[in-house]
Design a protein around this motif. Sequence first.
Motif, PDB file in Angstrom:
ATOM      1  N   PRO A 236       0.830  -1.224   0.000  1.00  0.00           N
ATOM      2  CA  PRO A 236       0.000   0.000   0.000  1.00  0.00           C
ATOM      3  C   PRO A 236       0.855   1.260   0.000  1.00  0.00           C
ATOM      4  CG  PRO A 236       0.046  -0.991   2.172  1.00  0.00           C
ATOM      5  CD  PRO A 236       0.724  -1.967   1.257  1.00  0.00           C
ATOM      6  N   ASP A 237       0.318   2.314  -0.588  1.00  0.00           N
ATOM      7  CA  ASP A 237       1.002   3.603  -0.612  1.00  0.00           C
ATOM      8  C   ASP A 237       0.663   4.445   0.610  1.00  0.00           C
ATOM      9  OD1 ASP A 237       2.086   3.147  -3.247  1.00  0.00           O
ATOM     10  OD2 ASP A 237       0.079   3.533  -4.048  1.00  0.00           O
ATOM     11  N   GLN A 238      -0.554   4.267   1.134  1.00  0.00           N
ATOM     12  CA  GLN A 238      -1.015   5.127   2.222  1.00  0.00           C
ATOM     13  C   GLN A 238      -1.737   4.301   3.283  1.00  0.00           C
ATOM     14  OE1 GLN A 238      -3.509   7.646  -0.153  1.00  0.00           O
ATOM     15  NE2 GLN A 238      -1.856   9.043  -0.706  1.00  0.00           N
ATOM     16  N   PRO A 239      -0.998   3.560   4.123  1.00  0.00           N
ATOM     17  CA  PRO A 239      -1.677   2.819   5.203  1.00  0.00           C
ATOM     18  C   PRO A 239      -2.154   3.771   6.293  1.00  0.00           C
ATOM     19  CG  PRO A 239       0.700   2.513   5.336  1.00  0.00           C
ATOM     20  CD  PRO A 239       0.453   3.298   4.096  1.00  0.00           C
ATOM     21  N   THR A 240      -3.378   3.538   6.763  1.00  0.00           N
ATOM     22  CA  THR A 240      -3.961   4.357   7.814  1.00  0.00           C
ATOM     23  C   THR A 240      -4.465   3.433   8.911  1.00  0.00           C
ATOM     24  OG1 THR A 240      -4.669   6.000   6.186  1.00  0.00           O
ATOM     25  CG2 THR A 240      -5.680   6.111   8.353  1.00  0.00           C
ATOM     26  N   GLY A 241      -3.981   3.637  10.147  1.00  0.00           N
ATOM     27  CA  GLY A 241      -4.382   2.782  11.254  1.00  0.00           C
ATOM     28  C   GLY A 241      -3.299   2.772  12.310  1.00  0.00           C
ATOM     29  N   PRO A 242      -3.041   1.635  12.948  1.00  0.00           N
ATOM     30  CA  PRO A 242      -2.003   1.567  13.982  1.00  0.00           C
ATOM     31  C   PRO A 242      -0.643   1.985  13.436  1.00  0.00           C
ATOM     32  CG  PRO A 242      -3.361  -0.413  14.007  1.00  0.00           C
ATOM     33  CD  PRO A 242      -3.742   0.359  12.779  1.00  0.00           C
ATOM     34  N   GLY A 243       0.184   2.543  14.298  1.00  0.00           N
ATOM     35  CA  GLY A 243       1.481   3.038  13.862  1.00  0.00           C
ATOM     36  C   GLY A 243       2.409   1.962  13.347  1.00  0.00           C
ATOM     37  N   ALA A 248       2.568  -5.689   8.904  1.00  0.00           N
ATOM     38  CA  ALA A 248       1.737  -6.628   8.142  1.00  0.00           C
ATOM     39  C   ALA A 248       2.203  -6.766   6.696  1.00  0.00           C
ATOM     40  CB  ALA A 248       0.289  -6.179   8.160  1.00  0.00           C
ATOM     41  N   PHE A 249       3.243  -5.993   6.322  1.00  0.00           N
ATOM     42  CA  PHE A 249       3.721  -6.035   4.931  1.00  0.00           C
ATOM     43  C   PHE A 249       5.241  -6.152   4.857  1.00  0.00           C
ATOM     44  CE2 PHE A 249       0.044  -3.305   5.501  1.00  0.00           C
ATOM     45  CZ  PHE A 249      -0.896  -3.946   4.709  1.00  0.00           C
ATOM     46  N   ASP A 250       5.864  -6.586   5.943  1.00  0.00           N
ATOM     47  CA  ASP A 250       7.328  -6.651   5.965  1.00  0.00           C
ATOM     48  C   ASP A 250       7.864  -8.008   5.541  1.00  0.00           C
ATOM     49  OD1 ASP A 250       6.630  -8.191   8.119  1.00  0.00           O
ATOM     50  OD2 ASP A 250       7.653  -6.966   9.641  1.00  0.00           O
ATOM     51  N   ARG A 251       6.995  -8.877   5.071  1.00  0.00           N
ATOM     52  CA  ARG A 251       7.359 -10.227   4.618  1.00  0.00           C
ATOM     53  C   ARG A 251       7.969 -11.080   5.742  1.00  0.00           C
ATOM     54  NH1 ARG A 251       6.681 -10.314  -0.809  1.00  0.00           N
ATOM     55  NH2 ARG A 251       6.718  -8.293  -1.879  1.00  0.00           N
ATOM     56  N   ASP A 252       7.675 -10.721   6.967  1.00  0.00           N
ATOM     57  CA  ASP A 252       8.100 -11.492   8.130  1.00  0.00           C
ATOM     58  C   ASP A 252       6.850 -12.067   8.776  1.00  0.00           C
ATOM     59  OD1 ASP A 252       9.074 -12.570  10.449  1.00  0.00           O
ATOM     60  OD2 ASP A 252      10.072 -10.739  11.151  1.00  0.00           O
ATOM     61  N   GLU A 253       6.668 -13.377   8.669  1.00  0.00           N
ATOM     62  CA  GLU A 253       5.450 -14.003   9.159  1.00  0.00           C
ATOM     63  C   GLU A 253       5.372 -14.050  10.683  1.00  0.00           C
ATOM     64  OE1 GLU A 253       5.111 -17.803   7.351  1.00  0.00           O
ATOM     65  OE2 GLU A 253       5.256 -17.032   5.301  1.00  0.00           O
ATOM     66  N   LEU A 254       6.491 -13.756  11.356  1.00  0.00           N
ATOM     67  CA  LEU A 254       6.484 -13.797  12.814  1.00  0.00           C
ATOM     68  C   LEU A 254       6.016 -12.469  13.407  1.00  0.00           C
ATOM     69  CD1 LEU A 254       9.811 -15.725  13.480  1.00  0.00           C
ATOM     70  CD2 LEU A 254       7.477 -16.617  13.374  1.00  0.00           C
ATOM     71  N   ARG A 271      -6.696   0.745   7.011  1.00  0.00           N
ATOM     72  CA  ARG A 271      -7.046   1.077   5.627  1.00  0.00           C
ATOM     73  C   ARG A 271      -5.762   1.197   4.821  1.00  0.00           C
ATOM     74  NH1 ARG A 271     -11.132   4.012   2.613  1.00  0.00           N
ATOM     75  NH2 ARG A 271     -10.171   5.222   0.952  1.00  0.00           N
ATOM     76  N   LEU A 272      -5.744   0.530   3.688  1.00  0.00           N
ATOM     77  CA  LEU A 272      -4.570   0.502   2.820  1.00  0.00           C
ATOM     78  C   LEU A 272      -4.911   1.214   1.523  1.00  0.00           C
ATOM     79  CD1 LEU A 272      -3.920  -3.289   3.433  1.00  0.00           C
ATOM     80  CD2 LEU A 272      -3.067  -1.357   4.776  1.00  0.00           C
ATOM     81  N   GLY A 273      -4.382   2.424   1.362  1.00  0.00           N
ATOM     82  CA  GLY A 273      -4.709   3.223   0.191  1.00  0.00           C
ATOM     83  C   GLY A 273      -3.697   3.056  -0.923  1.00  0.00           C
ATOM     84  N   TYR A 274      -4.169   3.214  -2.155  1.00  0.00           N
ATOM     85  CA  TYR A 274      -3.319   3.105  -3.345  1.00  0.00           C
ATOM     86  C   TYR A 274      -3.481   4.350  -4.196  1.00  0.00           C
ATOM     87  CZ  TYR A 274      -2.642  -1.770  -2.120  1.00  0.00           C
ATOM     88  OH  TYR A 274      -2.309  -2.930  -1.451  1.00  0.00           O
ATOM     89  N   ASP A 342      -9.202   1.757  -5.087  1.00  0.00           N
ATOM     90  CA  ASP A 342      -8.480   2.853  -4.429  1.00  0.00           C
ATOM     91  C   ASP A 342      -7.912   2.446  -3.079  1.00  0.00           C
ATOM     92  OD1 ASP A 342      -8.815   4.771  -6.412  1.00  0.00           O
ATOM     93  OD2 ASP A 342     -10.794   5.353  -5.666  1.00  0.00           O
ATOM     94  N   ALA A 343      -8.538   1.478  -2.409  1.00  0.00           N
ATOM     95  CA  ALA A 343      -8.093   1.103  -1.061  1.00  0.00           C
ATOM     96  C   ALA A 343      -8.661  -0.260  -0.705  1.00  0.00           C
ATOM     97  CB  ALA A 343      -8.532   2.146  -0.037  1.00  0.00           C
ATOM     98  N   VAL A 344      -8.058  -0.874   0.306  1.00  0.00           N
ATOM     99  CA  VAL A 344      -8.564  -2.110   0.901  1.00  0.00           C
ATOM    100  C   VAL A 344      -8.617  -1.892   2.409  1.00  0.00           C
ATOM    101  CG1 VAL A 344      -8.137  -4.561   1.315  1.00  0.00           C
ATOM    102  CG2 VAL A 344      -7.657  -3.577  -0.938  1.00  0.00           C
ATOM    103  N   SER A 345      -9.747  -2.226   3.015  1.00  0.00           N
ATOM    104  CA  SER A 345      -9.936  -2.071   4.458  1.00  0.00           C
ATOM    105  C   SER A 345      -9.917  -3.434   5.130  1.00  0.00           C
ATOM    106  CB  SER A 345     -11.266  -1.372   4.753  1.00  0.00           C
ATOM    107  OG  SER A 345     -11.244  -0.045   4.272  1.00  0.00           O
ATOM    108  N   VAL A 346      -9.301  -3.479   6.312  1.00  0.00           N
ATOM    109  CA  VAL A 346      -9.237  -4.705   7.116  1.00  0.00           C
ATOM    110  C   VAL A 346     -10.101  -4.481   8.358  1.00  0.00           C
ATOM    111  CG1 VAL A 346      -7.752  -6.391   8.233  1.00  0.00           C
ATOM    112  CG2 VAL A 346      -6.866  -5.024   6.314  1.00  0.00           C
TER     113      VAL A 346
END
Length: 364
Positions: A236-243, A248-254, A271-274, A342-346
């Motif tokens: 995502p280009d514009q994640p909005t939510g917890p700091g 969740a996107f660092d490719r580290d499953e742990l 919210r993950l904005g594009y 435009d975005a995906v919400s979790v």
Amino acid sequence: MLVALLAFARLYYVSHQAPPAPAPGKAPGAAPVKITPPDLGPAACRGLDAVLGDLLQSDGGTGGDAGTAWSDARRQLGDCPTPPAAACARGPALASRAPLTAKDDLPRELLATLCERCAPADNPCGQAVTRALQEAARRENPPLQEASWSLEHAGPALGAACQELARQAVGPAAVTGPEVEPQLLALTEALAPTCVKTGQLPAPLLNAAAVHQAQRAPMLATLNRADAVETKPIEPDQPTGPGDAFRAFDRDELSGVKLPMADAGTDAALRLGYAPSLKYVVSFQVRATGPGSLRAHVRAPDGVGHAQPGGKGFFVDPTVCRFHGTGRWEICKPGVPLLDVDAVSVLPERPGVELKELEIIGAR
């Protein structure tokens, strides 16, 4: 003396000459007369309502004189390029006189020509489509075949009728919220092919409805398949939510991010904005501990779905994935690609859900 006599004789001769004959198309001593052919179109239009009224008051037969009357009315309608509103208002009565199953097709042919010529605001076929949509939304059962015929013959009202289909049916079918009535979904499946075939129904909106409804309206997924494109995971280009949402996107499953429950007035915990938007989204891969869902935010025509804050347009938000949160990878693959996302919400379904990793597979 001789000169005076000659001048008098000349004046007498000039003043007693016959005037020249007028040129063709001109009246003597008047401005040129413009000759125009008679305007048959308006005359045919002016008498059309009375002709239709007489036909509808008759016994409705089709043999002999009655059949000739229907044929004459059809010819008169052929001479009227834009029927008056009063004549167009005869459409519902014509439709009741001419059911699709009737053996005689003259009344139905006259109705078809009337629909194909009436202006959008007066068009009986366009109005019939709108009525069918309203009836289906009230859990009534409008005749699907009749509604489809009306849309196919809506002529200049086709665009407006497809806009009503988008606003009253396809848009609500692409929005997360109360379930759309089965009657409205059935009518949508009956009408959408005509609007798709004529380019009057936006592909992003249709695909969003197809993904959200899935097996409740499976035919929608067959109407607008996008060509295959090369896809990959897109962060995502514009994640909005917890700091620490980046975990969740660092490719580290742990690692992961704890998802708070969405506050009242917000639509997501994350919210993950594009920007720019994703042209294609083909699948989602989720690893989480605890259940939740993903919603896509897809651009929609004006007046369809939800209004963007600040008057920036409209969008629909189909639910595209429900994950169980077993701690293992779960794959959600929609039946058709999502377009213009435009975005995906979790959204977690309970407190304490941790999103370990999320991959959104698509293309810009």
